[in-house]
Motif scaffolding. Structure first.
Motif, PDB file in Angstrom:
ATOM      1  N   PRO A  83       0.806  -1.227   0.000  1.00 29.65           N
ATOM      2  CA  PRO A  83       0.000   0.000   0.000  1.00 29.65           C
ATOM      3  C   PRO A  83       0.840   1.278   0.000  1.00 29.65           C
ATOM      4  N   GLU A  84       1.948   1.262   0.739  1.00 30.67           N
ATOM      5  CA  GLU A  84       2.788   2.472   0.786  1.00 30.67           C
ATOM      6  C   GLU A  84       3.340   2.805  -0.597  1.00 30.67           C
ATOM      7  N   LYS A  86       2.078   1.826  -3.466  1.00 34.14           N
ATOM      8  CA  LYS A  86       0.978   2.244  -4.355  1.00 34.14           C
ATOM      9  C   LYS A  86       0.655   3.722  -4.122  1.00 34.14           C
ATOM     10  N   ARG A  87       0.708   4.146  -2.836  1.00 33.31           N
ATOM     11  CA  ARG A  87       0.426   5.556  -2.546  1.00 33.31           C
ATOM     12  C   ARG A  87       1.488   6.457  -3.183  1.00 33.31           C
ATOM     13  N   ARG A  90       0.785   6.645  -6.827  1.00 35.90           N
ATOM     14  CA  ARG A  90      -0.349   7.522  -7.132  1.00 35.90           C
ATOM     15  C   ARG A  90       0.041   9.000  -7.015  1.00 35.90           C
ATOM     16  N   GLU A 126      -4.309   3.283  -6.104  1.00 31.77           N
ATOM     17  CA  GLU A 126      -4.290   2.810  -4.722  1.00 31.77           C
ATOM     18  C   GLU A 126      -5.373   1.773  -4.458  1.00 31.77           C
ATOM     19  N   ASP A 127      -6.539   1.916  -5.113  1.00 30.82           N
ATOM     20  CA  ASP A 127      -7.667   1.013  -4.827  1.00 30.82           C
ATOM     21  C   ASP A 127      -7.428  -0.404  -5.364  1.00 30.82           C
TER      22      ASP A 127
END
Ligand SMILES: Cc1cc2nc3c(=O)[nH]c(=O)nc-3n(C[C@H](O)[C@H](O)[C@H](O)COP(=O)(O)O)c2cc1C
Length: 224
Positions: A83-84, A86-87, A90, A126-127
């Motif tokens: 997730p980090e 991906k953030r 983004r 992110e989703d």
């Protein structure tokens, strides 16, 4: 018969083991494949439902069966699920896209994009549970000179999308412009150049897609 020429020794061959399809099944199989592929749509709204194990690895294996100029196989597939990261992806992509939509894109380009409904916002990065960043590998310390790089990587990406679709997953072929920032986000060396960013996952329940028309056979096929 044994071929004792130097060429045969330097460049070995193996017997072709063709996939055989009975002639009477050929058209039905082509039609079935078309029916599957005709349902593929580019999806921009994702659910966070996880991707079943193994699917992405099989899709990348399939992509890597693509033909390539001089068999250089000039591709790398970076799969981001953290997730980090991906953030970070983004944020960097949205910074570039803000510039693109505000300044870099021509009026003509913006008009062509209008029916698709895209803008600088990229929540799908992110989703979606996974984002595959595809790199072209150019000549460098660890890599030979490739030939027809764009064409080869494009075919590989086509197979990747087909494999993921066949497994029931949705994709988005995203091409932020420019893409240099992806080397840093994906920790790839300078001889690798990103060419596609592909979120993968299940569509959001309320996902909608543009009402697009696909050209029919009579518009795209010319028989001579
Ligand atoms: C090379 C390429 C680049 C694309 N770049 C983007 C993009 O940056 N953002 C986006 O939302 N869609 C992008 N698309 C998706 C197209 O808009 C989409 O394929 C087209 O509208 C047809 O819709 P369909 O895929 O649902 O048939 C791209 C597609 C291709 C093949």
């Amino acid at each position: 018969m044994v071929d004792s020429t130097a060429a045969a020794t330097d460049h070995p061959t193996v017997p072709l083991r063709p996939m055989t399809v009975p002639a009477h099944e050929a058209e039905a199989r082509s039609r079935t494949f078309h029916q599957v592929m005709a349902q593929r749509r580019t999806v921009r709204d994702y659910s966070t439902r996880p991707i079943p194990d193994g699917v992405i690895d099989w899709a990348v294996r399939t992509a890597a069966t693509a033909p390539s100029g001089a068999h250089v196989q000039p591709w790398r597939f970076v799969v981001i699920t953290d997730p980090e990261r991906k953030r970070a992806l983004r944020e960097a992509a949205e910074a570039e896209e803000r510039e693109f939509y505000a300044h870099r894109a021509s009026e003509e380009w913006l008009a062509a994009l209008a029916p698709i409904g895209t803008d600088w916002r990229k929540p799908f990065l992110e989703d979606a549970p996974a984002v595959i960043v595809v790199f072209e590998v150019h000549k460098g310390p660890q890599s030979p000179r490739p030939y027809y790089t764009k064409e080869s990587v494009g075919i590989a990406v086509g197979l990747l999308l087909a494999s993921l679709h066949q497994a029931g997953l949705a994709t988005l072929t995203h091409t932020p412009s420019p893409m240099r920032f992806l080397n840093e986000v994906c920790e790839r060396p300078a001889e690798e150049r990103a060419s596609y960013v592909i979120p993968v996952g299940y569509p959001a329940e309320d996902a909608r897609v543009p009402d697009l028309h696909r050209k029919g056979l009579e518009e795209v096929l010319i028989r001579l």
